[in-house]
Design a protein around this motif. Structure first.
Motif: not given
Length: 970
Positions: A481-507
């Motif tokens: 969530g500190n990467c404030s300049s992010l326009t594209s975040l693609v993490l698909s097709q992995n084995n990531l677990t847990g919740p989507l961190p609320g900090s993503v809403t800061n982007l």
């Protein structure tokens, strides 16, 4: 006494002569003033740059932009470069008979170039570049050009052929007609201009071969014919122009090999022959061009190895040999090119290990993508120049193995790192957090494991982060969530677990978020709705639960972006969320209040009364609803009757028509741009149901004939939400009527009343592309070459619209018609301009039949609608033509989106399965696969990733096989 008398007489005569000379010269000086004042009178000067120009002055020498001869006070130079002036170039300039320099560049002058400028006999420099001049260049302009040394008409909208009179300007040294729409062939006598040193005809529509005789221009130093339609061989005698320093023949259709005589060009610094069809081996003699600083042979068909002689080019700064058929390994001699800054060896067949000199030289950009490199990535163990210089490193689409070295964090100026589509393994090094200047980080399509390091949050400049298609595990770090300049975040097709961190809403700049095909759990943060720039969102196939965010962009997302999460609820997935309110108290009428006896009579009576009241209310509501529906149907019937009545009245007989362009009747106004205005069957049948041939979001189409026997198509526009003002309607329609192109349906006229608007179009007999693809059956299957030509034709039509500043808004196969020759014609373009305001939600409702073709930015109010929306629709249309499948297909328990299906097939290496089975192998794979990839690129979710239509045309033309090109040319 005689001497003084003679002296007095002489002085008297001298004084009389001077007075006479002044009386004769004054009108000439005033002539300059008069000419400039007349010129100024026809201009708009928003910045008051010409405020010093006053008709009260006797001479103009102190005026802004004016220089005079100090002896005669005649105007010799008029330099108004960048004065923000607009208007026409007036005739008053012809009065400036001593003018040697006329510079009006970087303004907004419009109209044609007045031939009267040829009446200025002393003119040596004419610079009208960077304006809005149009029309053809008059032959008269250069009929008196004996003293002309420099001409620049670049960056205008001039059209037509090059004037033949140009070859009479024998003193011409500089000629720049670049960035116009000039057509026809190069002048056969162009090389008779023996004094020519600079020639730039780039970015036009010139065609044919380069005429012979270039060797006669001995002083030629710069030649650019880039981005035209020139064919044939490069001039064999080019090497005899020994003074050449810059050669640019890129972006044409030249064939054959490089002329051997070019090895004599020892002074040449710039050589660009990219984007042609040149063949043969990479010539070894290029190493003899010792002054070469820039070399670009990309986008050709050169084969063989790169010669080691290139290491002799000590001054070489940039080299681009990408998109050829080169093979082998790159020579180690490149390590001696100490001035080298930019290299692009992408999309060839280079193999072996990565060249060691890549990370030794002080390179700024290195692209080796799309080759067959194997082995590991090895950065220097000690300090290297590249650590402080390298800004772009692209090693994608190779066969690299091993891990990503931790030394990657040493590249302090790196802006883009792409190692995608390899076989890299191991974990992502924490040193990526040191990449403080990196904007693009793409490690997708590898075998990376471990977790995403939280240090990535220190890469504050990141705009695109792609880690999809790996084997990453663990949670998404909140530090992202500190990467404030992010326009594209693609993490698909992995084995990531847990919740989507609320900090993503800061982007707040996020446009693309793709977390699909992971094992994420928990609920989605409601604050995701605050991401106002989001245009693409995909969390499908995870273990998410709870209510989907509501509002804004999330009211428009397709269900395919959230499927595979069985515990998500909301309107998008058509699953209501569990109520959070306490359950209401329900009384059983058969039980007592205390569960020990019957309900008391008074309470039982109240319950019965409440039930009757409820029934009455429900009945009343149903009655009112039926009434509303009835009234609506009656209103619709009345409006339809009125429209038909208006049409019948407007076209009540031939007496309401005349062959004129503009006919005013009692009930409406008919305008035919072509001059034909009489209909063969009489006007009464124009809107006859039997003549109806189609319906769309903007209206119904009817076919009729003119008296000359020519068929036309009449589109009766839906009046709802259309322009009610006649002036606005006519302005927009007349603008569309001026657009003419082989691959566009011609608008031939219109009819207007406040309640009825008709567009009169060219009739195309072959039917729609949709019909040919989906309704024709096996017998009417389009062959491969037909499909390719249709795609190319659509691209050319759209490109022409975009050049005219027009956006289609509604690209789909039913809006593409096929004529008797099999050529496509794009229709229904820019009808959205007839809406009262371009509200994209209104627009979406009007073109809802274009589902699957609409770019994702239509759903986001904050994203500007541009030509890239048409590119998206073209991309989907390309996939539809090649696969024979509809953009969206509804299965029994699933929805299949064409672009997603093709993209998945491409990733899995089974792309050939997607091509229309009716072709039965009758297509060249080497063409079909690149066209499909081009379609996917055009249908990118991010507008900036899509090419413009001019680029699309060039790519399609490059894809064509050489045999097909020769067949078409013959």
């Amino acid at each position: 006494m005689l001497l003084p008398v003679k002296l007095v007489s002489f002085l008297f005569l001298l004084q009389s002569w001077l007075l006479s000379a002044q009386s004769l010269a004054a009108p000439a000086f005033n002539d300059d003033v008069l000419g400039l004042i007349v010129f100024k009178a026809g201009l708009s000067d928003p910045q008051s740059r010409l405020v010093s120009w006053s008709e009260e002055d006797n001479v103009a020498c102190k005026w802004a932009g004016v220089k005079c001869d100090p002896n005669t006070s005649r105007v010799t130079e008029l330099a108004l470069d960048g004065f923000s002036l607009s208007g026409h170039i007036g005739r008053g300039l012809a009065r400036l008979q001593s003018l040697t320099l006329l510079q009006l560049s970087r303004n907004n002058f419009s109209g044609e170039i007045p031939p009267i400028l040829a009446q200025i006999p002393s003119l040596e420099v004419l610079d009208l570049s960077s304006n809005a001049l149009s029309g053809s260049i008059s032959e008269a302009l250069f009929q008196q050009c004996g003293r002309l040394k420099s001409i620049s008409l670049a960056k205008n909208s001039l059209s037509g052929p090059l004037p033949k009179s140009l070859t009479s300007c024998l003193n011409l040294q500089r000629l720049n007609f670049s960035s116009n729409r000039l057509s026809g062939q190069l002048l056969p006598g162009i090389w008779s201009l023996a004094s020519l040193r600079f020639l730039d005809l780039s970015d036009n529509l010139l065609e044919g071969e380069i005429p012979g005789g270039i060797e006669s221009v001995a002083d030629l130093k710069v030649i650019s014919l880039r981005n035209n339609h020139l064919v044939g061989l490069l001039p064999e005698s080019l090497g005899k122009c020994l003074n050449l320093k810059s050669i640019d023949f890129g972006g044409n259709y030249f064939r054959g090999s490089l002329p051997v005589s070019m090895r004599e060009l020892g002074l040449c610094r710039y050589l660009d022959v990219s984007l042609n069809s040149l063949t043969g081996e990479f010539p070894d003699w290029i190493g003899e061009m010792g002054r070469l600083e820039f070399l670009d042979i990309s986008g050709n068909k050169f084969s063989g190895r790169v010669p080691s002689s290139l290491g002799n080019l000590q001054l070489l700064k940039q080299v681009n040999v990408s998109r050829n058929r080169l093979s082998g390994s790159l020579p180690e001699s490149f390590g001696g090119c100490v001035s080298l800054r930019v290299v692009d060896f992408g999309h060839n067949s280079f193999s072996g290990n990565l060249p060691s000199w890549i990370f030794v030289l002080a390179l700024e950009s290195a692209s080796l993508n799309g080759n067959r490199y194997s082995g590991s990535i090895t950065f220097p163990a000690s300090w290297s120049q590249s650590f402080e210089s390298l800004q772009v490193l692209d090693l994608s689409s190779n066969a690299l193995t091993g891990g990503i070295p931790g030394a990657v964090g040493n590249f302090s100026r790196l802006q883009s790192l792409n190692v995608s589509c390899n076989s890299l393994a191991g974990s992502i090094p924490a040193s990526v957090g040191e990449l403080n200047t990196t904007r693009v980080l793409d490690m997708s399509h590898n075998r990376l494991s471990g977790s995403i390091p939280p240090e990535v949050g220190r890469s504050v400049s990141l705009q695109q982060l792609r880690l999809d298609r790996n084997m990453l595990i663990g949670a998404i770090p909140k530090e992202i969530g500190n990467c404030s300049s992010l326009t594209s975040l693609v993490l698909s097709q992995n084995n990531l677990t847990g919740p989507l961190p609320g900090s993503v809403t800061n982007l707040s700049n996020l446009e693309v978020l793709d977390l699909s095909f992971n094992n994420l759990s928990g609920s989605l943060p409601k604050e995701l709705t605050n991401l106002s720039r989001l245009v693409s969102f995909n969390v499908s196939f995870n273990h998410l639960e709870g209510e989907l965010p509501v509002g804004g962009f999330f009211n428009t997302i397709p269900s395919s972006s959230v499927i595979g999460n069985p515990y998500l609820c909301g309107s998008i997935v058509k699953q209501s969320c569990p109520a959070v309110h306490p359950k209401p108290l329900v009384l059983n009428p058969n039980s007592s209040v205390s569960n020990h006896g019957p309900l008391p009579p008074n309470l039982r009576h109240k319950r019965i009364v409440l039930s009757i009241s409820s029934l009455v209310a429900i009945g009343a509501a149903v009655f009112i609803a039926l009434g509303v529906v009835t009234v609506s149907i009656l209103n619709m019937h009345a409006r339809t009757s009125m429209a038909r009545s208006a049409a019948a009245s407007a076209f009540s007989g031939d007496e309401d028509f005349s062959p004129s362009h503009d006919t005013e009747a009692n009930y409406g106004k008919l305008v035919m741009f072509s001059g034909e205005a009489e209909f063969a069957t009489g006007a009464q049948s124009l809107l006859n149901k039997n003549c109806e041939i189609g319906r769309g979001g903007f209206g119904t189409v009817y076919k009729t004939e003119l008296r000359a026997g020519r068929s036309i198509a009449i589109k009766k526009l839906n009046t709802t939400s259309l322009v009610k003002c006649q002036e606005d309607f006519e302005r927009e329609v007349k603008t569309l009527g001026k657009i003419r192109h082989l691959n566009l349906v011609t608008l031939e006229g219109y009819y207007w009343t406040p309640s009825l608007q008709l567009l009169i179009n060219e009739y195309v007999s072959g039917g729609s592309l949709h019909k040919h693809l989906h309704d024709g059956g096996e017998d009417s299957c389009l062959a491969w070459q037909q499909r390719f030509n249709i795609i190319l034709g659509i691209a050319k039509g759209l490109a022409h619209l975009h050049r005219m500043g027009v956006i289609h808004y509604n690209m789909k196969s039913s809006n593409v018609l096929i004529d008797v020759s099999g050529d496509p014609k794009v229709g229904d373009f820019a009808l959205a301009r007839l809406l009262p305001g371009l509200d994209r939600y209104i627009l979406s409702s009007k073109i809802q039949s274009a589902l699957g073709y609409m770019a994702p930015e239509f759903a986001c109010q904050s994203v500007k609608i541009t030509e890239k929306c048409d590119v998206y629709g073209f991309g989907v249309l390309t996939l539809e033509v090649l696969t024979g499948k509809r953009p969206v297909e509804y299965m029994e328990d699933d929805v299949v989106v064409l672009s997603d299906m093709v993209r998945e097939a491409l990733d899995e290496g089974r792309i050939e399965e997607c091509i229309d089975m009716r072709l039965k192998g009758g297509y060249p794979v080497e063409e079909a696969i690149p066209v499909i990839k081009l379609g996917l690129i055009c249908a990118s979710q991010v507008p900036s990733n899509r090419p413009d239509m001019e680029e699309v045309i060039r790519i399609l033309e490059l894809i064509q096989s050489s045999s097909e090109k020769e067949e078409m040319e013959s």
